[in-house]
Design a protein around this motif. Structure first.
Motif, PDB file in Angstrom:
ATOM      1  N   PRO A  95      45.494   8.222  34.191  1.00 14.42           N
ATOM      2  CA  PRO A  95      45.944   9.456  34.852  1.00 14.42           C
ATOM      3  C   PRO A  95      47.336   9.328  35.460  1.00 14.42           C
ATOM      4  O   PRO A  95      48.115  10.294  35.444  1.00 14.42           O
ATOM      5  CB  PRO A  95      44.878   9.700  35.920  1.00 14.42           C
ATOM      6  CG  PRO A  95      44.171   8.403  36.084  1.00 14.42           C
ATOM      7  CD  PRO A  95      44.235   7.722  34.772  1.00 14.42           C
ATOM      8  N   LEU A  96      47.681   8.154  35.981  1.00 19.54           N
ATOM      9  CA  LEU A  96      49.015   7.960  36.538  1.00 19.54           C
ATOM     10  C   LEU A  96      50.073   8.196  35.466  1.00 19.54           C
ATOM     11  O   LEU A  96      51.065   8.901  35.685  1.00 19.54           O
ATOM     12  CB  LEU A  96      49.152   6.553  37.107  1.00 19.54           C
ATOM     13  CG  LEU A  96      50.573   6.141  37.526  1.00 19.54           C
ATOM     14  CD1 LEU A  96      51.101   7.052  38.625  1.00 19.54           C
ATOM     15  CD2 LEU A  96      50.601   4.676  37.964  1.00 19.54           C
ATOM     16  N   LEU A  97      49.864   7.628  34.282  1.00 25.74           N
ATOM     17  CA  LEU A  97      50.827   7.793  33.194  1.00 25.74           C
ATOM     18  C   LEU A  97      50.837   9.220  32.666  1.00 25.74           C
ATOM     19  O   LEU A  97      51.886   9.729  32.259  1.00 25.74           O
ATOM     20  CB  LEU A  97      50.507   6.804  32.066  1.00 25.74           C
ATOM     21  CG  LEU A  97      50.773   5.335  32.405  1.00 25.74           C
ATOM     22  CD1 LEU A  97      50.221   4.431  31.314  1.00 25.74           C
ATOM     23  CD2 LEU A  97      52.263   5.091  32.606  1.00 25.74           C
ATOM     24  N   GLY A  98      49.678   9.881  32.664  1.00 23.59           N
ATOM     25  CA  GLY A  98      49.627  11.267  32.225  1.00 23.59           C
ATOM     26  C   GLY A  98      50.436  12.177  33.136  1.00 23.59           C
ATOM     27  O   GLY A  98      51.266  12.979  32.674  1.00 23.59           O
ATOM     28  N   LEU A 112      48.662   5.795  20.481  1.00 26.77           N
ATOM     29  CA  LEU A 112      49.069   6.897  19.620  1.00 26.77           C
ATOM     30  C   LEU A 112      48.363   8.197  19.973  1.00 26.77           C
ATOM     31  O   LEU A 112      48.918   9.283  19.792  1.00 26.77           O
ATOM     32  CB  LEU A 112      48.793   6.539  18.150  1.00 26.77           C
ATOM     33  CG  LEU A 112      49.456   5.260  17.615  1.00 26.77           C
ATOM     34  CD1 LEU A 112      49.011   5.000  16.186  1.00 26.77           C
ATOM     35  CD2 LEU A 112      50.973   5.365  17.703  1.00 26.77           C
ATOM     36  N   LEU A 113      47.122   8.089  20.462  1.00 22.06           N
ATOM     37  CA  LEU A 113      46.317   9.273  20.744  1.00 22.06           C
ATOM     38  C   LEU A 113      46.310   9.672  22.219  1.00 22.06           C
ATOM     39  O   LEU A 113      45.883  10.771  22.564  1.00 22.06           O
ATOM     40  CB  LEU A 113      44.867   9.033  20.284  1.00 22.06           C
ATOM     41  CG  LEU A 113      44.674   8.728  18.795  1.00 22.06           C
ATOM     42  CD1 LEU A 113      43.210   8.451  18.511  1.00 22.06           C
ATOM     43  CD2 LEU A 113      45.183   9.880  17.929  1.00 22.06           C
ATOM     44  N   ALA A 114      46.789   8.776  23.085  1.00 17.70           N
ATOM     45  CA  ALA A 114      46.725   9.030  24.522  1.00 17.70           C
ATOM     46  C   ALA A 114      47.390  10.337  24.950  1.00 17.70           C
ATOM     47  O   ALA A 114      46.874  11.014  25.848  1.00 17.70           O
ATOM     48  CB  ALA A 114      47.334   7.851  25.281  1.00 17.70           C
ATOM     49  N   PRO A 115      48.524  10.741  24.340  1.00 18.26           N
ATOM     50  CA  PRO A 115      49.134  12.006  24.776  1.00 18.26           C
ATOM     51  C   PRO A 115      48.216  13.209  24.632  1.00 18.26           C
ATOM     52  O   PRO A 115      48.316  14.167  25.401  1.00 18.26           O
ATOM     53  CB  PRO A 115      50.360  12.140  23.854  1.00 18.26           C
ATOM     54  CG  PRO A 115      50.701  10.738  23.479  1.00 18.26           C
ATOM     55  CD  PRO A 115      49.382  10.032  23.370  1.00 18.26           C
ATOM     56  N   LEU A 116      47.301  13.176  23.659  1.00 19.86           N
ATOM     57  CA  LEU A 116      46.348  14.282  23.503  1.00 19.86           C
ATOM     58  C   LEU A 116      45.338  14.300  24.639  1.00 19.86           C
ATOM     59  O   LEU A 116      44.994  15.354  25.167  1.00 19.86           O
ATOM     60  CB  LEU A 116      45.627  14.166  22.163  1.00 19.86           C
ATOM     61  CG  LEU A 116      46.441  14.487  20.910  1.00 19.86           C
ATOM     62  CD1 LEU A 116      45.606  14.212  19.673  1.00 19.86           C
ATOM     63  CD2 LEU A 116      46.913  15.934  20.931  1.00 19.86           C
ATOM     64  N   ALA A 156      55.658   7.872  16.416  1.00 15.92           N
ATOM     65  CA  ALA A 156      54.675   8.727  17.082  1.00 15.92           C
ATOM     66  C   ALA A 156      55.137   9.111  18.484  1.00 15.92           C
ATOM     67  O   ALA A 156      54.947  10.253  18.927  1.00 15.92           O
ATOM     68  CB  ALA A 156      53.325   8.010  17.142  1.00 15.92           C
ATOM     69  N   PHE A 157      55.759   8.169  19.181  1.00 15.96           N
ATOM     70  CA  PHE A 157      56.250   8.433  20.530  1.00 15.96           C
ATOM     71  C   PHE A 157      57.363   9.478  20.498  1.00 15.96           C
ATOM     72  O   PHE A 157      57.387  10.413  21.308  1.00 15.96           O
ATOM     73  CB  PHE A 157      56.753   7.131  21.145  1.00 15.96           C
ATOM     74  CG  PHE A 157      57.202   7.255  22.580  1.00 15.96           C
ATOM     75  CD1 PHE A 157      56.323   7.645  23.573  1.00 15.96           C
ATOM     76  CD2 PHE A 157      58.511   6.977  22.936  1.00 15.96           C
ATOM     77  CE1 PHE A 157      56.728   7.751  24.896  1.00 15.96           C
ATOM     78  CE2 PHE A 157      58.940   7.077  24.244  1.00 15.96           C
ATOM     79  CZ  PHE A 157      58.049   7.464  25.236  1.00 15.96           C
ATOM     80  N   ALA A 158      58.287   9.339  19.541  1.00 12.18           N
ATOM     81  CA  ALA A 158      59.381  10.303  19.414  1.00 12.18           C
ATOM     82  C   ALA A 158      58.847  11.698  19.128  1.00 12.18           C
ATOM     83  O   ALA A 158      59.363  12.699  19.641  1.00 12.18           O
ATOM     84  CB  ALA A 158      60.342   9.860  18.310  1.00 12.18           C
ATOM     85  N   VAL A 159      57.803  11.782  18.324  1.00 15.44           N
ATOM     86  CA  VAL A 159      57.224  13.062  17.942  1.00 15.44           C
ATOM     87  C   VAL A 159      56.485  13.720  19.107  1.00 15.44           C
ATOM     88  O   VAL A 159      56.503  14.952  19.254  1.00 15.44           O
ATOM     89  CB  VAL A 159      56.263  12.870  16.749  1.00 15.44           C
ATOM     90  CG1 VAL A 159      55.376  14.089  16.542  1.00 15.44           C
ATOM     91  CG2 VAL A 159      57.066  12.585  15.467  1.00 15.44           C
ATOM     92  N   SER A 160      55.861  12.923  19.962  1.00 15.42           N
ATOM     93  CA  SER A 160      54.944  13.478  20.964  1.00 15.42           C
ATOM     94  C   SER A 160      55.456  13.466  22.392  1.00 15.42           C
ATOM     95  O   SER A 160      54.899  14.170  23.239  1.00 15.42           O
ATOM     96  CB  SER A 160      53.613  12.719  20.915  1.00 15.42           C
ATOM     97  OG  SER A 160      53.804  11.353  21.268  1.00 15.42           O
ATOM     98  N   VAL A 161      56.500  12.692  22.703  1.00 15.08           N
ATOM     99  CA  VAL A 161      56.885  12.488  24.102  1.00 15.08           C
ATOM    100  C   VAL A 161      57.221  13.803  24.814  1.00 15.08           C
ATOM    101  O   VAL A 161      56.908  13.979  26.001  1.00 15.08           O
ATOM    102  CB  VAL A 161      58.069  11.498  24.201  1.00 15.08           C
ATOM    103  CG1 VAL A 161      59.316  12.032  23.507  1.00 15.08           C
ATOM    104  CG2 VAL A 161      58.362  11.150  25.655  1.00 15.08           C
ATOM    105  N   GLY A 202      47.800  17.128  17.032  1.00 18.12           N
ATOM    106  CA  GLY A 202      46.703  16.163  17.142  1.00 18.12           C
ATOM    107  C   GLY A 202      46.337  15.578  15.792  1.00 18.12           C
ATOM    108  O   GLY A 202      46.077  14.370  15.671  1.00 18.12           O
ATOM    109  N   VAL A 203      46.314  16.415  14.764  1.00 14.04           N
ATOM    110  CA  VAL A 203      46.039  15.936  13.409  1.00 14.04           C
ATOM    111  C   VAL A 203      47.116  14.948  12.974  1.00 14.04           C
ATOM    112  O   VAL A 203      46.827  13.905  12.377  1.00 14.04           O
ATOM    113  CB  VAL A 203      45.960  17.116  12.423  1.00 14.04           C
ATOM    114  CG1 VAL A 203      45.916  16.613  10.978  1.00 14.04           C
ATOM    115  CG2 VAL A 203      44.732  17.975  12.721  1.00 14.04           C
TER     116      VAL A 203
END
Length: 278
Positions: free
Chosen positions: A249-252, A84-88, A186-191, A126-127
């Protein structure tokens, strides 16, 4: 300036928020996005491995803290919550791929500029993701309490109680359904929203609307992409977190290319952000 935008099979593009449109992708692009991400990783290995090492160290610190606090049962829920937090955490990697795409200089210091773009808007999302994470943690604790009569399993019986006890199947299915629902939201919101906030001068509400629209139009492809992210992240974690040094890093980097493949900005009325870093 080097253009590394990926050609994406698509149907007609509909106008969207602030002129930013969402492509409707017709075929799975996970392999293409991973290939592009790996190319960026090879071009900036020091940056990628630095972020990966940070994730590995953070993972070990979290595991150590929950064991020292006598709550080893939270290991699996927190590992899932990491998603959930990885995208940040990946904001600096988005910035790296962005600068490579634009033909700009890239150093570790430059990558940190990603956190300085739209800082208030990125902080707001992020919040939101943190609230998802805290909600999932509390739900996981509640599920353990409900299924194990209020007594949390100790370390010596944790694996047995979680996977092989009489109620294990029901427990795992219930937790999987609830956690999966939170993860999908969370994925839909942040992707798309987080890389968009790094890239364009938009507000968080607009970015979230565009992200949810992208997920709605491409949910089959993006569910598959989310599964790839989950599998590679899990592979990184099961080898004592050391695999995160490469998979994270690969996924980022790959997620940046997913964003660029999904979003059509040719008619955008908001400029790409530029902020020079000394």
């Amino acid at each position: 300036m080097t253009d590394t935008t990926i050609e994406t099979p698509e149907k007609a593009v509909e106008p969207g928020q602030r002129g930013i449109a969402v492509r409707t992708i017709t075929t799975d692009q996970s392999g293409v996005w991973l290939q592009a991400g790996w190319r960026d990783f090879k071009r900036t290995p020091a940056i990628g491995l630095t972020y990966g090492a940070f994730c590995t160290l953070a993972g070990w610190l979290v595991v150590l803290s929950i064991f020292r606090s006598g709550q080893p049962y939270l290991t699996l829920p927190l590992a899932a919550g990491f998603m959930l937090l990885a995208p940040l955490v990946a904001v600096g990697l988005y910035e790296t791929s962005r600068r490579l795409e634009m033909g700009e200089n890239v150093t570790l210091w430059h990558s940190l500029n990603g956190f300085r773009r739209n800082p208030g808007q990125i902080g707001a999302i992020g919040v939101l993701l943190m609230l998802f994470f805290l909600a999932w943690t509390r739900i996981a604790m509640l599920l353990f309490a409900l299924f194990y009569n209020g007594s949390m399993p100790s370390l010596d019986v944790l694996v047995w109680e979680t996977f092989f006890s009489r109620d294990a199947i029901t427990f795992l299915i219930t937790g999987g359904l609830i956690g999966g629902m939170l993860a999908v939201i969370a994925f839909a919101v942040s992707v798309v929203s987080i890389p968009l906030l790094v890239d364009r001068d938009v507000d968080v509400i607009t970015a979230v609307i565009i992200s949810v629209s992208a997920f709605r139009k491409n949910w089959k492809v993006l569910i598959g992409w989310g599964a790839v992210i989950a599998i590679l992240s899990a592979c990184g974690m099961i080898v004592f977190m050391f695999g995160l040094a490469v998979t994270m890093p690969l996924l980022g980097f790959s997620s940046w290319h997913a964003y660029r493949g999904i979003i059509d900005e040719s008619q955008a009325d908001v400029a790409r952000l530029r902020r020079q870093v000394p």
